[in-house]
Design a protein around this motif. Structure first.
Motif, PDB file in Angstrom:
ATOM      1  N   ASP A 177       0.819  -1.210   0.000  1.00 41.88           N
ATOM      2  CA  ASP A 177       0.000   0.000   0.000  1.00 41.88           C
ATOM      3  C   ASP A 177       0.854   1.262   0.000  1.00 41.88           C
ATOM      4  O   ASP A 177       0.435   2.310  -0.524  1.00 41.88           O
ATOM      5  N   LYS A 178       2.049   1.188   0.564  1.00 45.18           N
ATOM      6  CA  LYS A 178       2.942   2.342   0.571  1.00 45.18           C
ATOM      7  C   LYS A 178       3.447   2.674  -0.839  1.00 45.18           C
ATOM      8  O   LYS A 178       3.881   3.798  -1.088  1.00 45.18           O
ATOM      9  N   LYS A 179       3.390   1.688  -1.736  1.00 44.14           N
ATOM     10  CA  LYS A 179       3.872   1.879  -3.113  1.00 44.14           C
ATOM     11  C   LYS A 179       2.763   2.309  -4.062  1.00 44.14           C
ATOM     12  O   LYS A 179       2.977   2.391  -5.269  1.00 44.14           O
ATOM     13  N   ARG A 180       1.572   2.574  -3.526  1.00 41.80           N
ATOM     14  CA  ARG A 180       0.442   2.942  -4.386  1.00 41.80           C
ATOM     15  C   ARG A 180       0.772   4.205  -5.194  1.00 41.80           C
ATOM     16  O   ARG A 180       1.266   5.200  -4.662  1.00 41.80           O
ATOM     17  N   GLY A 181       0.477   4.136  -6.493  1.00 42.22           N
ATOM     18  CA  GLY A 181       0.775   5.251  -7.375  1.00 42.22           C
ATOM     19  C   GLY A 181       2.136   5.173  -8.025  1.00 42.22           C
ATOM     20  O   GLY A 181       2.483   6.039  -8.830  1.00 42.22           O
ATOM     21  N   THR A 182       2.896   4.125  -7.715  1.00 37.64           N
ATOM     22  CA  THR A 182       4.221   3.938  -8.313  1.00 37.64           C
ATOM     23  C   THR A 182       4.209   2.684  -9.183  1.00 37.64           C
ATOM     24  O   THR A 182       3.335   1.816  -9.028  1.00 37.64           O
ATOM     25  N   PRO A 183       5.168   2.528 -10.092  1.00 40.73           N
ATOM     26  CA  PRO A 183       5.207   1.323 -10.944  1.00 40.73           C
ATOM     27  C   PRO A 183       5.405   0.032 -10.148  1.00 40.73           C
ATOM     28  O   PRO A 183       5.061  -1.042 -10.636  1.00 40.73           O
ATOM     29  N   TYR A 185       3.845  -0.832  -7.472  1.00 49.41           N
ATOM     30  CA  TYR A 185       2.609  -1.253  -6.786  1.00 49.41           C
ATOM     31  C   TYR A 185       1.997  -2.464  -7.479  1.00 49.41           C
ATOM     32  O   TYR A 185       1.824  -2.478  -8.696  1.00 49.41           O
ATOM     33  N   ASP A 186       1.700  -3.484  -6.691  1.00 47.64           N
ATOM     34  CA  ASP A 186       1.124  -4.728  -7.212  1.00 47.64           C
ATOM     35  C   ASP A 186      -0.387  -4.709  -6.986  1.00 47.64           C
ATOM     36  O   ASP A 186      -0.849  -4.782  -5.845  1.00 47.64           O
ATOM     37  N   ARG A 187      -1.155  -4.627  -8.063  1.00 49.98           N
ATOM     38  CA  ARG A 187      -2.614  -4.551  -7.947  1.00 49.98           C
ATOM     39  C   ARG A 187      -3.234  -5.891  -7.560  1.00 49.98           C
ATOM     40  O   ARG A 187      -4.391  -5.950  -7.160  1.00 49.98           O
ATOM     41  N   LEU A 188      -2.484  -6.968  -7.707  1.00 47.57           N
ATOM     42  CA  LEU A 188      -2.996  -8.301  -7.359  1.00 47.57           C
ATOM     43  C   LEU A 188      -2.379  -8.838  -6.087  1.00 47.57           C
ATOM     44  O   LEU A 188      -2.416 -10.044  -5.831  1.00 47.57           O
ATOM     45  N   CYS A 189      -1.832  -7.952  -5.279  1.00 42.34           N
ATOM     46  CA  CYS A 189      -1.094  -8.394  -4.088  1.00 42.34           C
ATOM     47  C   CYS A 189      -1.957  -9.234  -3.150  1.00 42.34           C
ATOM     48  O   CYS A 189      -1.494 -10.235  -2.609  1.00 42.34           O
ATOM     49  N   GLY A 226     -10.586  -1.043  -9.637  1.00 42.10           N
ATOM     50  CA  GLY A 226     -10.112  -0.529 -10.913  1.00 42.10           C
ATOM     51  C   GLY A 226      -9.765  -1.606 -11.916  1.00 42.10           C
ATOM     52  O   GLY A 226      -9.552  -1.307 -13.095  1.00 42.10           O
ATOM     53  N   LEU A 227      -9.711  -2.862 -11.488  1.00 42.18           N
ATOM     54  CA  LEU A 227      -9.382  -3.960 -12.385  1.00 42.18           C
ATOM     55  C   LEU A 227     -10.586  -4.416 -13.208  1.00 42.18           C
ATOM     56  O   LEU A 227     -10.420  -5.161 -14.173  1.00 42.18           O
ATOM     57  N   LYS A 228     -11.783  -3.993 -12.836  1.00 38.74           N
ATOM     58  CA  LYS A 228     -12.984  -4.435 -13.544  1.00 38.74           C
ATOM     59  C   LYS A 228     -12.995  -3.892 -14.969  1.00 38.74           C
ATOM     60  O   LYS A 228     -12.573  -2.775 -15.234  1.00 38.74           O
ATOM     61  N   GLN A 229     -13.491  -4.735 -15.887  1.00 39.36           N
ATOM     62  CA  GLN A 229     -13.550  -4.391 -17.302  1.00 39.36           C
ATOM     63  C   GLN A 229     -14.979  -4.586 -17.817  1.00 39.36           C
ATOM     64  O   GLN A 229     -15.794  -5.247 -17.168  1.00 39.36           O
ATOM     65  N   TYR A 230     -15.240  -4.004 -18.981  1.00 36.75           N
ATOM     66  CA  TYR A 230     -16.547  -4.158 -19.635  1.00 36.75           C
ATOM     67  C   TYR A 230     -16.336  -4.767 -21.014  1.00 36.75           C
ATOM     68  O   TYR A 230     -15.512  -4.286 -21.801  1.00 36.75           O
TER      69      TYR A 230
END
Length: 413
Positions: A177-183, A185-189, A226-230
């Motif tokens: 969470d501390k890396k949020r907004g940086t490359p 950051y793992d969205r699937l952590c 934010g990972l949701k798609q249409y």
């Protein structure tokens, strides 16, 4: 019959036994099916060796029928939820539950692998038997009562596990969470431990036949993420998008990955190209396969690179990619040309069908029946020539659409 199978299966799954016999190191046998009608350059060569072992039961004759009904369900679950996976989920759930209950009057009660098995069995049970509210499964009344959930786990404990269930280490989540907004950051952590183990289990539990396919698959979700798609052309419009490599005969998912969004990298050649090259890993999969894809993936560069891996490919083509001629042609007309190892075919049906293949001939003498209205206004069945690539691809598409319908029904259950 189904009720008997389901309840004996869940009871066997939730008996609390951690015996190694229920974690067999075997590969499920797959039925042999005839190949497609087209000519194959060579049979599939797998880098895996050995034949699947069969599971034998040592139970007495009197209980043979009960055990035979429970084995398929229990073994299939435990192929994907191994001891290490269950232990990881238990440890992370206990850590997260204790953190959430810290400073409150009610302390977290640690769960065990037995509790987690019971929880999974109840989740599957609730997917089969629907109630209006979660508390209805433990309701006690003369008119409405379900004995099974209360026999497995109390309603309070089930709700407690729902609140504390966690797949990743809370400390790792905090660092991420501390890396949020940086490359970095793992969205699937938060699902990474289970995600990787499930992919490994899918690859280890089955090996596909020669005909395989790669396509997108939607997992329905109402979560705000934010990972949701249409995808408007899928039965499930909103959800998480997965790129899946599946056996085109039985629909088994051999490998998959979750789409995390557009990758801004100089090495990336587009998601359609990258997804196929990631999933069609010849070091794990082997060579000699026939890959079927739709027009989202088909490109000359992709098909040529797959040939270097000794994987043949066939797919539909978008008209703007090959300079499609818009001149009128009679129904059944076939136009084709070759460019190195690539065959491009245009077939006239009610509309133009464009195909690209690295293992088909332009025409094998096949025909297809169509109901056509004649000049006198009378409908009649006529035979029209059809390329082998179109026939083989249509067989695959029918299977894929059927599997997606089944998957959609399972999702809404």
């Amino acid at each position: 019959m189904f009720d008997c199978f389901f309840f004996t299966s869940c009871n066997r799954f939730t008996d609390g036994s951690d015996n190694d016999d229920w974690y067999p190191e075997v590969t499920p046998q797959k039925r042999k099916r005839p190949g497609l009608s087209s000519v194959s350059p060579s049979p599939a060569k797998s880098r895996r060796s050995g034949s699947p072992a069969s599971v034998q039961s040592g139970k007495s004759k009197g209980r043979k029928s009960s055990v035979s009904r429970s084995l398929p369900f229990s073994l299939s679950i435990l192929l994907f939820f191994s001891k290490s996976v269950l232990q990881t989920v238990v440890e992370n759930t206990n850590a997260y539950g204790a953190m959430r209950r810290e400073g409150t009057k009610r302390q977290w009660e640690n769960i065990s692998i037995k509790d987690l098995k019971s929880f999974i069995a109840l989740v599957i049970y609730m997917g089969v038997l629907k109630c209006f509210k979660l508390t209805d499964y433990w309701k006690k009344s003369d008119l409405y009562s379900l004995p099974y959930p209360a026999r497995i786990m109390s309603g309070r404990k089930f709700s407690s596990i729902c609140v504390g269930l966690h797949f990743s280490d809370p400390k790792v989540d905090a660092e991420n969470d501390k890396k949020r907004g940086t490359p970095e950051y793992d969205r699937l952590c938060k699902i990474k431990p289970l995600y990787q183990d499930m992919r490994d289990a899918c690859r280890a539990s089955f090996h596909p036949s020669q005909n395989i396919s790669i396509d997108e698959r939607m997992v329905a979700s109402k979560a705000r993420n934010g990972l949701k798609q249409y995808m408007k052309n899928k039965p499930t419009k909103w959800g998480y998008k997965l790129f899946v490599l599946a056996d085109s005969r039985c629909g088994y998912t051999w490998d998959f990955f979750i789409y995390e969004g557009k990758i801004n990298s100089e090495e990336s050649k587009g998601i359609s190209y990258d997804s196929v090259m990631i999933l069609a890993n010849e070091k794990l999969l082997g060579s000699g396969y026939k890959l079927f894809v739709d027009n989202f993936y088909t490109s000359p560069k992709l098909f040529r690179d797959l040939l270097h891996k000794k994987i043949w490919a066939c797919g539909t083509v978008r008209a703007n990619r090959i300079g499609h001629l818009k001149t009128q042609a009679p129904r059944g007309n076939i136009r084709w040309f070759r460019e190195d190892d690539l065959l491009f075919v245009e077939w006239k049906d009610r509309r133009d069908v464009l195909m690209c293949s690295t293992f088909h001939k332009a025409y094998n003498g096949d025909s297809i029946k169509r109901n056509v209205k004649g000049a006198d206004g009378v409908w009649a069945i006529q035979d029209f020539p059809v390329p082998a690539a179109v026939l083989d691809y249509n067989k695959l598409v029918d299977l894929i659409q059927w599997y997606e319908v089944i998957y959609f029904i399972l999702c809404i259950l």
